[in-house]
Design an enzyme around this catalytic site. Sequence first.
Site, PDB file in Angstrom:
ATOM      1  N   ASP A 276      29.219  37.702 -45.094  1.00  0.00           N
ATOM      2  CA  ASP A 276      27.882  37.223 -44.716  1.00  0.00           C
ATOM      3  C   ASP A 276      26.951  37.107 -45.925  1.00  0.00           C
ATOM      4  O   ASP A 276      27.347  37.337 -47.064  1.00  0.00           O
ATOM      5  CB  ASP A 276      27.310  38.147 -43.639  1.00  0.00           C
ATOM      6  CG  ASP A 276      26.582  37.388 -42.534  1.00  0.00           C
ATOM      7  OD1 ASP A 276      26.049  36.292 -42.791  1.00  0.00           O
ATOM      8  OD2 ASP A 276      26.556  37.896 -41.401  1.00  0.00           O
TER       9      ASP A 276
ATOM     10  N   ASP B  73      23.168  30.615 -36.923  1.00  0.00           N
ATOM     11  CA  ASP B  73      23.896  31.321 -35.873  1.00  0.00           C
ATOM     12  C   ASP B  73      23.829  30.581 -34.538  1.00  0.00           C
ATOM     13  O   ASP B  73      22.777  30.064 -34.146  1.00  0.00           O
ATOM     14  CB  ASP B  73      23.333  32.724 -35.682  1.00  0.00           C
ATOM     15  CG  ASP B  73      23.698  33.657 -36.824  1.00  0.00           C
ATOM     16  OD1 ASP B  73      24.456  33.238 -37.715  1.00  0.00           O
ATOM     17  OD2 ASP B  73      23.212  34.800 -36.819  1.00  0.00           O
TER      18      ASP B  73
END
Length: 415
Positions: free
Chosen positions: A181, A236
Amino acid sequence: MSWRGISLSVLVIFVVLCSAKIAHAHASMNLRNSNSNSSDTDTHQNYTQFLLTNGVARTPPMGWNSWNHFQCNIDERTVKTTADALVSTGLAALGYKYINIDDCWAEGKRDWRGNLREKRSTFPSGIKALADYVHAKGLKLGIYSDAGYKTCSKTMPGSLGHEDIDARTFAEWGIDYLKYDNCYHDGSKPLDRFARMSYALQKVARPILYAICEWGEENPAKWASRYGNAWRTTTDIKDIWESITSIADENNVWGRYAGPGRWNDPDMLEVGNGGMSLEEYQSHFSIWAIMKAPLLIGCDIRSASRETLRILGNKEAIDVNQDPLGVQARKIRSKAGLEVWAGPLSSRRVVIVLWNRSKYRAPISVGWREVGLSPSNPVSVRDLWAHLFISKSLRSRLTAHVAPHACKMYILTQI
């Protein structure tokens, strides 16, 4: 970006040529875009070759990820019982092999040697024992870290500055997949931070699928194939219709950069989480399948409904996603919410999705010429959700009436 008027046959030729010369192309990109010395360039080229030959992600990865449904409420028992369910439902036999633990699995601080430590309250047996359990079922285990000082949950350390030691730890534990990430970093360029973990993974010489989660901020489709097997192209995902449609459009832009060993990632599946209708989930799965997206289930498989399992277990749609040609389908026409998506498959077949994003039932048509087929020759048409041939000799064009937010998915084979 519009692809109206461009035949899919031309697209196939382009992609095949690109695939045949990918090592040379990547090396050229390294020479143009890097100020590193020749040793670094050799490392780039070697890792590019490693990505292409280690067998990882020759087709888009399939499996399950904990985040969409469980977020930080993840533990050893949940992972084990999910692995059990992946096998017992038959999903593993269809290709869903990765069991991926997302954020929140580690203690808040490293040990005195600088190693990451699994959280003993939630993973008391340790990650190595969990990997052994998953591997014994014929599955693979994935894990999560971050190209920053902390992960996005702020509950555990990131890997920035610890790339080598963390890559060794993951390899020693038997990890098969790393989602990496982009939170709480030092402000340096994503390319540099993600490349450092890429090189660290190369050193351990274990085939770990490397998924770069940069959220599409610096157009990773243009550079991430030098370092990883998949890269997020979008923000997301959310379990709502508007998120599915906008993310599909964002990911569509980067279709020409995808191929075997290197995939655009529009984020994990929301099918079965309850925020959309079955028609919307079927559209979601269909579009992700033809975009050659990683198919990572994001719901609780252990309690999934029969309808959810029917969508996730559609072998014909999965076969499209896993087609060895590896060409991402693209949106070729859109008007008033009525869309045609299409892409080439192996054996000279074409997959199409007629997608109704409007609020009303409507007919959607596609002509053979639009998708690179001869309008004068008949075509067999296979409906991938009805699981039957609707015609074995259809000429010129196909028209289907599609319900709102639903889609029709077909394979066309010219006779």
